[in-house]
Design an enzyme around this catalytic site. Structure first.
Site, mmCIF file in Angstrom:
data_model
loop_
_atom_site.group_PDB
_atom_site.id
_atom_site.type_symbol
_atom_site.label_atom_id
_atom_site.label_comp_id
_atom_site.label_asym_id
_atom_site.label_seq_id
_atom_site.Cartn_x
_atom_site.Cartn_y
_atom_site.Cartn_z
ATOM 1 N N GLU A 155 -18.514 10.353 -0.887
ATOM 2 C CA GLU A 155 -18.114 10.270 -2.288
ATOM 3 C C GLU A 155 -18.933 9.234 -3.045
ATOM 4 O O GLU A 155 -19.339 9.461 -4.191
ATOM 5 C CB GLU A 155 -16.612 9.971 -2.365
ATOM 6 C CG GLU A 155 -15.767 11.153 -1.892
ATOM 7 C CD GLU A 155 -14.294 10.837 -1.709
ATOM 8 O OE1 GLU A 155 -13.515 11.782 -1.499
ATOM 9 O OE2 GLU A 155 -13.923 9.652 -1.751
ATOM 10 N N ALA B 170 -3.652 8.363 3.103
ATOM 11 C CA ALA B 170 -2.467 8.086 2.281
ATOM 12 C C ALA B 170 -1.259 8.959 2.627
ATOM 13 O O ALA B 170 -0.145 8.433 2.749
ATOM 14 C CB ALA B 170 -2.829 8.230 0.802
ATOM 15 N N VAL C 267 0.736 -13.386 3.993
ATOM 16 C CA VAL C 267 1.421 -13.616 5.262
ATOM 17 C C VAL C 267 0.470 -14.298 6.226
ATOM 18 O O VAL C 267 -0.674 -13.867 6.411
ATOM 19 C CB VAL C 267 1.934 -12.294 5.851
ATOM 20 C CG1 VAL C 267 2.504 -12.507 7.258
ATOM 21 C CG2 VAL C 267 2.996 -11.694 4.944
ATOM 22 N N GLY D 117 0.834 -1.195 0.000
ATOM 23 C CA GLY D 117 0.000 0.000 0.000
ATOM 24 C C GLY D 117 0.867 1.242 0.000
ATOM 25 O O GLY D 117 2.060 1.194 -0.306
ATOM 26 N N PHE D 118 0.283 2.366 0.389
ATOM 27 C CA PHE D 118 1.032 3.631 0.352
ATOM 28 C C PHE D 118 2.239 3.598 1.282
ATOM 29 O O PHE D 118 3.330 4.050 0.913
ATOM 30 C CB PHE D 118 0.110 4.785 0.733
ATOM 31 C CG PHE D 118 -0.902 5.121 -0.325
ATOM 32 C CD1 PHE D 118 -0.515 5.713 -1.517
ATOM 33 C CD2 PHE D 118 -2.245 4.859 -0.128
ATOM 34 C CE1 PHE D 118 -1.440 6.019 -2.498
ATOM 35 C CE2 PHE D 118 -3.179 5.166 -1.100
ATOM 36 C CZ PHE D 118 -2.776 5.741 -2.288
ATOM 37 N N GLY D 119 2.085 3.075 2.492
ATOM 38 C CA GLY D 119 3.202 3.038 3.431
ATOM 39 C C GLY D 119 4.311 2.117 2.986
ATOM 40 O O GLY D 119 5.488 2.492 2.952
ATOM 41 N N ASP E 197 -2.230 2.374 8.223
ATOM 42 C CA ASP E 197 -3.488 2.076 8.919
ATOM 43 C C ASP E 197 -3.303 1.108 10.077
ATOM 44 O O ASP E 197 -4.163 1.030 10.969
ATOM 45 C CB ASP E 197 -4.501 1.463 7.935
ATOM 46 C CG ASP E 197 -5.013 2.468 6.925
ATOM 47 O OD1 ASP E 197 -4.790 3.675 7.129
ATOM 48 O OD2 ASP E 197 -5.629 2.053 5.929
#
Length: 430
Positions: free
Chosen positions: A170, A315, A79, A13-15, A299
Protein backbone atom coordinates in the site's frame (compact mmCIF):
# COMPACT_ATOMS: atom_id res chain seq x y z
CA UNK A 1 -18.49 1.95 41.95
CA UNK A 2 -16.47 0.54 44.92
CA UNK A 3 -18.68 -2.59 45.13
CA UNK A 4 -18.27 -3.34 41.46
CA UNK A 5 -15.63 -5.58 39.99
CA UNK A 6 -12.94 -3.63 38.20
CA UNK A 7 -11.72 -4.52 34.72
CA UNK A 8 -8.49 -2.85 33.65
CA UNK A 9 -7.85 -2.82 29.90
CA UNK A 10 -4.34 -1.96 28.71
CA UNK A 11 -4.38 -0.55 25.19
CA UNK A 12 -6.97 1.46 23.23
CA UNK A 13 -6.45 -0.32 19.93
CA UNK A 14 -9.07 -2.42 18.15
CA UNK A 15 -9.04 -5.21 20.75
CA UNK A 16 -9.08 -3.02 23.84
CA UNK A 17 -11.73 -0.71 22.44
CA UNK A 18 -13.98 -3.62 21.49
CA UNK A 19 -13.73 -5.06 24.99
CA UNK A 20 -14.44 -1.68 26.60
CA UNK A 21 -17.42 -0.99 24.34
CA UNK A 22 -18.87 -4.44 25.10
CA UNK A 23 -18.55 -3.75 28.84
CA UNK A 24 -19.92 -0.20 28.63
CA UNK A 25 -23.20 0.06 30.54
CA UNK A 26 -22.66 -3.25 32.37
CA UNK A 27 -22.45 -3.66 36.13
CA UNK A 28 -18.69 -3.43 36.16
CA UNK A 29 -16.09 -0.67 36.50
CA UNK A 30 -13.84 -0.36 33.44
CA UNK A 31 -10.51 1.48 33.36
CA UNK A 32 -8.98 1.86 29.91
CA UNK A 33 -5.26 2.67 29.92
CA UNK A 34 -3.25 3.97 26.98
CA UNK A 35 -0.21 6.21 26.62
CA UNK A 36 -2.01 8.17 23.89
CA UNK A 37 -5.32 9.99 24.21
CA UNK A 38 -6.83 8.65 20.99
CA UNK A 39 -7.97 5.54 19.21
CA UNK A 40 -6.38 5.14 15.80
CA UNK A 41 -7.79 3.46 12.71
CA UNK A 42 -4.41 2.00 11.85
CA UNK A 43 -5.25 0.45 8.43
CA UNK A 44 -5.48 3.95 6.94
CA UNK A 45 -2.23 5.29 8.42
CA UNK A 46 -0.47 4.95 5.08
CA UNK A 47 -2.95 7.45 3.61
CA UNK A 48 -1.86 9.97 6.24
CA UNK A 49 1.77 9.21 5.38
CA UNK A 50 1.14 9.87 1.68
CA UNK A 51 -1.01 13.00 2.15
CA UNK A 52 -4.41 11.59 1.24
CA UNK A 53 -5.90 12.06 4.71
CA UNK A 54 -5.19 14.17 7.76
CA UNK A 55 -4.69 12.49 11.17
CA UNK A 56 -7.99 13.83 12.55
CA UNK A 57 -9.89 11.83 9.93
CA UNK A 58 -8.66 8.47 11.23
CA UNK A 59 -8.25 9.07 14.98
CA UNK A 60 -10.64 10.10 17.76
CA UNK A 61 -10.14 11.11 21.41
CA UNK A 62 -10.71 8.03 23.54
CA UNK A 63 -12.56 9.96 26.23
CA UNK A 64 -15.10 11.30 23.75
CA UNK A 65 -15.91 7.78 22.55
CA UNK A 66 -16.90 6.80 26.09
CA UNK A 67 -18.32 10.13 27.21
CA UNK A 68 -21.80 8.57 27.55
CA UNK A 69 -20.60 5.42 29.35
CA UNK A 70 -20.34 6.38 33.07
CA UNK A 71 -18.81 3.03 34.05
CA UNK A 72 -15.84 3.50 31.69
CA UNK A 73 -12.98 5.78 32.69
CA UNK A 74 -9.81 6.55 30.77
CA UNK A 75 -6.34 6.67 32.31
CA UNK A 76 -3.71 8.27 30.08
CA UNK A 77 -0.37 6.80 31.02
CA UNK A 78 2.29 4.29 30.02
CA UNK A 79 2.24 0.88 31.68
CA UNK A 80 5.62 -0.02 33.15
CA UNK A 81 4.82 -3.41 34.63
CA UNK A 82 2.23 -5.91 35.86
CA UNK A 83 2.06 -7.30 39.40
CA UNK A 84 0.12 -10.54 38.83
CA UNK A 85 0.36 -11.67 42.46
CA UNK A 86 -0.93 -8.36 43.78
CA UNK A 87 -3.36 -7.86 40.87
CA UNK A 88 -2.04 -4.42 40.03
CA UNK A 89 -1.07 -2.58 36.85
CA UNK A 90 1.95 -0.35 37.33
CA UNK A 91 2.24 3.00 35.56
CA UNK A 92 5.11 4.99 37.01
CA UNK A 93 4.08 5.98 40.53
CA UNK A 94 0.49 4.88 39.89
CA UNK A 95 -0.80 1.43 40.86
CA UNK A 96 -4.18 0.39 39.49
CA UNK A 97 -5.76 -2.62 41.15
CA UNK A 98 -7.89 -4.97 39.08
CA UNK A 99 -10.22 -7.93 39.42
CA UNK A 100 -9.88 -8.72 35.73
CA UNK A 101 -7.12 -7.63 33.39
CA UNK A 102 -7.16 -7.41 29.58
CA UNK A 103 -3.78 -6.90 27.92
CA UNK A 104 -4.28 -5.46 24.44
CA UNK A 105 -0.89 -3.80 24.14
CA UNK A 106 -0.48 -4.30 20.39
CA UNK A 107 2.80 -4.64 18.53
CA UNK A 108 5.64 -2.39 17.43
CA UNK A 109 7.89 -2.42 14.39
CA UNK A 110 10.53 -5.16 14.38
CA UNK A 111 13.91 -4.65 12.70
CA UNK A 112 14.96 -8.25 13.28
CA UNK A 113 17.83 -7.36 15.56
CA UNK A 114 18.90 -4.24 13.66
CA UNK A 115 17.30 -1.70 15.98
CA UNK A 116 19.78 0.98 14.90
CA UNK A 117 17.87 1.12 11.60
CA UNK A 118 14.81 2.56 13.34
CA UNK A 119 15.90 6.19 13.02
CA UNK A 120 16.81 5.66 9.35
CA UNK A 121 13.80 3.62 8.24
CA UNK A 122 10.67 4.57 10.22
CA UNK A 123 7.83 2.13 10.59
CA UNK A 124 4.15 2.96 10.31
CA UNK A 125 2.43 2.26 13.61
CA UNK A 126 1.22 5.62 14.92
CA UNK A 127 0.32 9.15 13.86
CA UNK A 128 3.72 10.58 14.74
CA UNK A 129 5.45 8.12 12.43
CA UNK A 130 2.91 8.74 9.67
CA UNK A 131 3.25 12.53 9.79
CA UNK A 132 7.05 12.25 9.94
CA UNK A 133 7.02 10.06 6.84
CA UNK A 134 4.70 12.54 5.11
CA UNK A 135 7.04 15.40 6.00
CA UNK A 136 10.09 13.53 4.71
CA UNK A 137 8.39 12.48 1.47
CA UNK A 138 7.25 15.99 0.65
CA UNK A 139 10.56 17.52 1.74
CA UNK A 140 12.40 15.21 -0.64
CA UNK A 141 10.62 16.77 -3.62
CA UNK A 142 11.13 20.30 -2.28
CA UNK A 143 14.85 19.71 -1.74
CA UNK A 144 15.23 18.09 -5.15
CA UNK A 145 13.55 21.12 -6.73
CA UNK A 146 16.16 23.38 -5.12
CA UNK A 147 19.20 21.18 -5.66
CA UNK A 148 21.93 21.94 -8.20
CA UNK A 149 23.64 18.57 -7.60
CA UNK A 150 22.33 15.85 -9.96
CA UNK A 151 23.64 13.02 -7.79
CA UNK A 152 21.95 14.46 -4.72
CA UNK A 153 18.79 15.05 -6.69
CA UNK A 154 18.67 11.38 -7.72
CA UNK A 155 19.16 10.30 -4.11
CA UNK A 156 16.31 12.57 -2.98
CA UNK A 157 13.98 11.08 -5.57
CA UNK A 158 14.75 7.46 -4.64
CA UNK A 159 12.21 5.93 -2.26
CA UNK A 160 12.67 2.43 -0.80
CA UNK A 161 9.89 0.52 0.95
CA UNK A 162 10.96 -2.60 2.86
CA UNK A 163 8.41 -5.40 3.22
CA UNK A 164 6.01 -6.95 0.73
CA UNK A 165 3.01 -7.38 3.00
CA UNK A 166 -0.10 -5.17 2.87
CA UNK A 167 1.66 -2.20 4.52
CA UNK A 168 4.57 -2.25 2.09
CA UNK A 169 2.38 -2.79 -0.96
CA UNK A 170 0.00 0.00 0.00
CA UNK A 171 2.83 2.41 0.80
CA UNK A 172 4.71 1.71 -2.44
CA UNK A 173 1.58 2.14 -4.55
CA UNK A 174 0.60 5.35 -2.76
CA UNK A 175 4.07 6.88 -3.14
CA UNK A 176 4.03 6.01 -6.84
CA UNK A 177 0.70 7.75 -7.32
CA UNK A 178 1.87 10.75 -5.31
CA UNK A 179 4.98 11.15 -7.45
CA UNK A 180 3.70 10.15 -10.87
CA UNK A 181 0.17 11.58 -10.71
CA UNK A 182 -0.62 14.06 -7.93
CA UNK A 183 2.58 16.16 -8.05
CA UNK A 184 3.25 16.21 -11.78
CA UNK A 185 2.15 19.83 -12.34
CA UNK A 186 3.50 21.36 -9.14
CA UNK A 187 7.24 21.68 -9.76
CA UNK A 188 9.27 23.59 -12.34
CA UNK A 189 12.86 22.34 -12.05
CA UNK A 190 12.18 18.65 -11.51
CA UNK A 191 9.72 16.14 -12.91
CA UNK A 192 8.28 14.13 -9.97
CA UNK A 193 7.64 11.30 -12.41
CA UNK A 194 11.40 10.70 -12.38
CA UNK A 195 11.05 9.39 -8.83
CA UNK A 196 12.23 5.83 -8.35
CA UNK A 197 10.13 3.71 -5.98
CA UNK A 198 11.57 0.35 -4.95
CA UNK A 199 9.67 -2.29 -2.97
CA UNK A 200 11.91 -4.90 -1.35
CA UNK A 201 10.67 -8.29 -0.15
CA UNK A 202 12.90 -11.07 1.15
CA UNK A 203 10.61 -13.95 0.09
CA UNK A 204 9.69 -15.07 -3.42
CA UNK A 205 6.39 -13.16 -3.66
CA UNK A 206 4.35 -10.25 -2.36
CA UNK A 207 1.35 -10.65 -0.02
CA UNK A 208 2.32 -14.09 1.22
CA UNK A 209 -1.01 -14.58 3.03
CA UNK A 210 -2.94 -14.19 -0.25
CA UNK A 211 -3.42 -16.76 -3.04
CA UNK A 212 -0.51 -16.79 -5.48
CA UNK A 213 -2.67 -15.48 -8.34
CA UNK A 214 -3.47 -12.32 -6.37
CA UNK A 215 0.20 -11.93 -5.42
CA UNK A 216 1.14 -12.04 -9.11
CA UNK A 217 -1.58 -9.51 -9.96
CA UNK A 218 -0.26 -7.22 -7.22
CA UNK A 219 3.28 -7.54 -8.57
CA UNK A 220 2.17 -6.66 -12.11
CA UNK A 221 -0.01 -3.78 -10.93
CA UNK A 222 2.80 -2.19 -8.93
CA UNK A 223 5.14 -2.43 -11.89
CA UNK A 224 2.53 -0.78 -14.10
CA UNK A 225 2.49 2.10 -11.58
CA UNK A 226 6.24 2.46 -11.93
CA UNK A 227 7.31 0.56 -8.80
CA UNK A 228 10.42 -1.63 -8.99
CA UNK A 229 9.73 -4.88 -7.12
CA UNK A 230 12.73 -6.74 -5.71
CA UNK A 231 11.96 -10.29 -4.51
CA UNK A 232 14.27 -12.72 -2.73
CA UNK A 233 16.74 -9.97 -1.90
CA UNK A 234 16.57 -8.97 1.77
CA UNK A 235 17.95 -5.66 2.99
CA UNK A 236 21.44 -6.15 4.43
CA UNK A 237 22.19 -2.60 5.60
CA UNK A 238 20.64 0.85 5.93
CA UNK A 239 22.66 4.04 6.33
CA UNK A 240 21.94 7.75 6.14
CA UNK A 241 22.91 7.60 2.49
CA UNK A 242 20.71 4.72 1.39
CA UNK A 243 19.99 0.99 1.42
CA UNK A 244 22.01 -2.10 0.63
CA UNK A 245 19.88 -4.76 -1.06
CA UNK A 246 21.94 -7.90 -1.36
CA UNK A 247 25.23 -6.65 -2.74
CA UNK A 248 23.76 -3.53 -4.37
CA UNK A 249 23.76 -0.16 -2.64
CA UNK A 250 20.95 2.23 -3.64
CA UNK A 251 21.29 5.88 -2.58
CA UNK A 252 17.97 6.93 -1.06
CA UNK A 253 16.82 9.78 1.14
CA UNK A 254 13.64 7.98 2.22
CA UNK A 255 13.45 4.41 3.49
CA UNK A 256 10.18 3.15 4.97
CA UNK A 257 10.01 -0.07 6.98
CA UNK A 258 7.02 -2.41 6.83
CA UNK A 259 8.68 -5.80 7.19
CA UNK A 260 7.78 -7.11 10.64
CA UNK A 261 6.35 -6.59 14.12
CA UNK A 262 7.11 -7.67 17.65
CA UNK A 263 5.46 -7.40 21.06
CA UNK A 264 7.72 -5.61 23.59
CA UNK A 265 7.78 -6.04 27.38
CA UNK A 266 4.75 -8.32 27.76
CA UNK A 267 6.62 -11.61 28.27
CA UNK A 268 8.71 -9.90 30.96
CA UNK A 269 5.62 -8.55 32.67
CA UNK A 270 3.72 -11.85 32.86
CA UNK A 271 6.68 -14.30 32.86
CA UNK A 272 4.80 -16.78 30.67
CA UNK A 273 5.78 -18.62 27.45
CA UNK A 274 5.84 -16.47 24.32
CA UNK A 275 6.64 -17.04 20.66
CA UNK A 276 9.61 -15.53 18.80
CA UNK A 277 7.71 -12.30 18.22
CA UNK A 278 6.95 -11.87 21.93
CA UNK A 279 3.27 -12.88 21.68
CA UNK A 280 1.97 -14.62 24.80
CA UNK A 281 0.77 -18.19 24.22
CA UNK A 282 -2.72 -18.10 25.70
CA UNK A 283 -5.29 -20.65 26.80
CA UNK A 284 -8.37 -21.48 24.64
CA UNK A 285 -10.32 -18.72 26.47
CA UNK A 286 -7.47 -16.23 25.74
CA UNK A 287 -6.40 -16.20 29.39
CA UNK A 288 -2.80 -16.28 30.58
CA UNK A 289 -1.81 -19.76 31.80
CA UNK A 290 -2.34 -19.97 35.54
CA UNK A 291 -4.34 -16.74 35.71
CA UNK A 292 -7.99 -17.19 34.81
CA UNK A 293 -8.70 -13.47 35.31
CA UNK A 294 -5.92 -12.15 33.01
CA UNK A 295 -6.37 -12.12 29.24
CA UNK A 296 -4.19 -11.26 26.26
CA UNK A 297 -5.76 -10.28 22.93
CA UNK A 298 -4.96 -8.80 19.54
CA UNK A 299 -1.41 -8.55 18.21
CA UNK A 300 -0.06 -9.47 21.65
CA UNK A 301 -1.68 -12.94 21.71
CA UNK A 302 -0.47 -16.19 20.15
CA UNK A 303 -3.75 -17.96 19.36
CA UNK A 304 -3.72 -21.27 17.39
CA UNK A 305 -6.04 -21.22 14.40
CA UNK A 306 -5.86 -23.79 11.59
CA UNK A 307 -3.31 -25.72 9.55
CA UNK A 308 -0.57 -24.84 12.01
CA UNK A 309 -1.27 -21.11 11.64
CA UNK A 310 -2.09 -18.61 14.36
CA UNK A 311 -4.86 -16.02 14.33
CA UNK A 312 -3.52 -13.14 12.20
CA UNK A 313 -2.72 -9.75 13.71
CA UNK A 314 -5.44 -7.84 11.90
CA UNK A 315 -8.22 -5.54 13.12
CA UNK A 316 -11.17 -7.97 12.69
CA UNK A 317 -9.37 -10.61 14.75
CA UNK A 318 -8.59 -8.16 17.55
CA UNK A 319 -12.21 -6.97 17.60
CA UNK A 320 -13.52 -10.53 17.85
CA UNK A 321 -11.13 -11.28 20.69
CA UNK A 322 -12.08 -8.09 22.52
CA UNK A 323 -15.77 -8.91 22.36
CA UNK A 324 -15.15 -12.52 23.39
CA UNK A 325 -13.06 -11.56 26.44
CA UNK A 326 -15.70 -9.05 27.58
CA UNK A 327 -18.32 -11.79 27.42
CA UNK A 328 -15.98 -14.22 29.18
CA UNK A 329 -15.47 -11.74 32.04
CA UNK A 330 -19.22 -11.24 32.46
CA UNK A 331 -19.71 -15.02 32.45
CA UNK A 332 -17.01 -15.48 35.10
CA UNK A 333 -18.70 -12.85 37.27
CA UNK A 334 -22.01 -14.69 36.96
CA UNK A 335 -20.51 -18.16 37.39
CA UNK A 336 -21.27 -19.24 33.82
CA UNK A 337 -19.07 -21.22 31.47
CA UNK A 338 -17.93 -19.84 28.12
CA UNK A 339 -17.03 -21.83 25.02
CA UNK A 340 -13.44 -21.53 23.79
CA UNK A 341 -12.65 -18.63 21.49
CA UNK A 342 -13.22 -19.42 17.83
CA UNK A 343 -11.90 -17.06 15.20
CA UNK A 344 -14.05 -16.32 12.16
CA UNK A 345 -11.87 -15.19 9.29
CA UNK A 346 -13.64 -12.75 6.95
CA UNK A 347 -10.77 -12.54 4.48
CA UNK A 348 -7.72 -10.51 3.47
CA UNK A 349 -7.79 -7.13 1.74
CA UNK A 350 -5.05 -4.94 0.31
CA UNK A 351 -5.13 -1.90 -1.95
CA UNK A 352 -2.45 -1.27 -4.55
CA UNK A 353 -3.48 2.03 -6.11
CA UNK A 354 -6.24 3.78 -7.97
CA UNK A 355 -8.64 1.11 -9.27
CA UNK A 356 -6.31 -1.62 -8.05
CA UNK A 357 -6.87 -3.85 -5.03
CA UNK A 358 -6.96 -7.54 -4.14
CA UNK A 359 -9.40 -9.34 -1.89
CA UNK A 360 -9.50 -12.95 -0.71
CA UNK A 361 -12.79 -13.69 1.03
CA UNK A 362 -12.14 -17.26 2.19
CA UNK A 363 -11.48 -18.52 -1.31
CA UNK A 364 -13.57 -15.97 -3.21
CA UNK A 365 -11.02 -13.86 -5.03
CA UNK A 366 -11.55 -10.36 -6.32
CA UNK A 367 -9.14 -7.95 -7.98
CA UNK A 368 -9.10 -4.67 -9.90
CA UNK A 369 -11.49 -1.75 -9.71
CA UNK A 370 -14.37 -3.66 -8.06
CA UNK A 371 -12.04 -4.89 -5.32
CA UNK A 372 -10.77 -1.32 -4.90
CA UNK A 373 -14.27 0.05 -4.30
CA UNK A 374 -15.09 -2.86 -2.00
CA UNK A 375 -11.90 -2.16 0.00
CA UNK A 376 -12.73 1.54 0.32
CA UNK A 377 -16.35 1.01 1.38
CA UNK A 378 -15.34 -1.71 3.86
CA UNK A 379 -12.85 0.61 5.54
CA UNK A 380 -15.32 3.48 5.71
CA UNK A 381 -17.91 1.13 7.21
CA UNK A 382 -15.56 0.15 10.01
CA UNK A 383 -14.51 3.69 10.94
CA UNK A 384 -15.85 4.23 14.43
CA UNK A 385 -16.14 8.02 14.54
CA UNK A 386 -19.44 9.80 13.96
CA UNK A 387 -18.24 12.38 11.42
CA UNK A 388 -15.20 10.52 10.13
CA UNK A 389 -16.85 8.23 7.54
CA UNK A 390 -18.44 11.18 5.73
CA UNK A 391 -15.22 13.21 5.88
CA UNK A 392 -13.14 10.33 4.55
CA UNK A 393 -15.61 9.70 1.74
CA UNK A 394 -15.52 13.36 0.68
CA UNK A 395 -11.71 13.35 0.78
CA UNK A 396 -11.51 10.17 -1.29
CA UNK A 397 -13.98 11.46 -3.87
CA UNK A 398 -11.92 14.66 -4.16
CA UNK A 399 -8.72 12.67 -4.66
CA UNK A 400 -10.44 10.33 -7.11
CA UNK A 401 -11.91 13.06 -9.31
CA UNK A 402 -9.00 15.52 -9.30
CA UNK A 403 -6.02 13.30 -8.40
CA UNK A 404 -5.09 15.80 -5.69
CA UNK A 405 -3.70 15.02 -2.26
CA UNK A 406 -5.72 16.87 0.33
CA UNK A 407 -3.25 16.86 3.25
CA UNK A 408 0.04 17.94 1.68
CA UNK A 409 1.26 19.95 4.64
CA UNK A 410 4.89 19.88 5.74
CA UNK A 411 4.67 20.30 9.50
CA UNK A 412 7.22 20.11 12.29
CA UNK A 413 9.97 21.94 10.39
CA UNK A 414 12.94 22.91 12.50
CA UNK A 415 15.35 25.67 11.47
CA UNK A 416 17.70 23.32 9.63
CA UNK A 417 14.87 21.84 7.58
CA UNK A 418 13.49 25.29 6.83
CA UNK A 419 16.86 26.51 5.54
CA UNK A 420 17.08 23.45 3.31
CA UNK A 421 14.03 24.51 1.30
CA UNK A 422 14.71 28.26 0.96
CA UNK A 423 14.17 29.28 -2.70
CA UNK A 424 17.35 29.25 -4.78
CA UNK A 425 17.12 32.95 -5.62
CA UNK A 426 17.29 33.82 -1.91
CA UNK A 427 20.15 31.38 -1.37
CA UNK A 428 22.16 33.07 -4.12
CA UNK A 429 21.26 36.50 -2.84
CA UNK A 430 22.50 35.53 0.61
Amino acid sequence: MSDQKRVVIVGAGFGGMSAAKKLAGKNVEVVLIDKRNHHLFQPLLYQVATADLSPAEIAWPTRSIFSHAPNVSVFMGEVTGIDLAGQRVLSGDHHLEYDYLVLATGAVTSYFGNDHWASLAPGLKNITEATDIRKNLLLAFERAENSEDEEQKRRLLNFVVVGGGPTGVEMAGAIAELAKKALTDDFRRIDPRDARIILVEGSDRLLGAFPRSLSEYTHQSLESLGVEVRLGSPVSDITEQGVKIGDEFIPAANVIWGAGVQVPDLKDWVQKPADRGGRIIVEPDLSVPGHQNVFVIGDAAHVPWRDGLTVPGIAPAAKQQGKYVARRILDLMDGRSTPAFKYSHAGNLATIGRHRAVIDLNGFKLKGWLAWWFWGLAHIYFLIGIRAPALVMVQWVWSYLFRKKGARLITGLDKDNARAVVPLAKQKAG
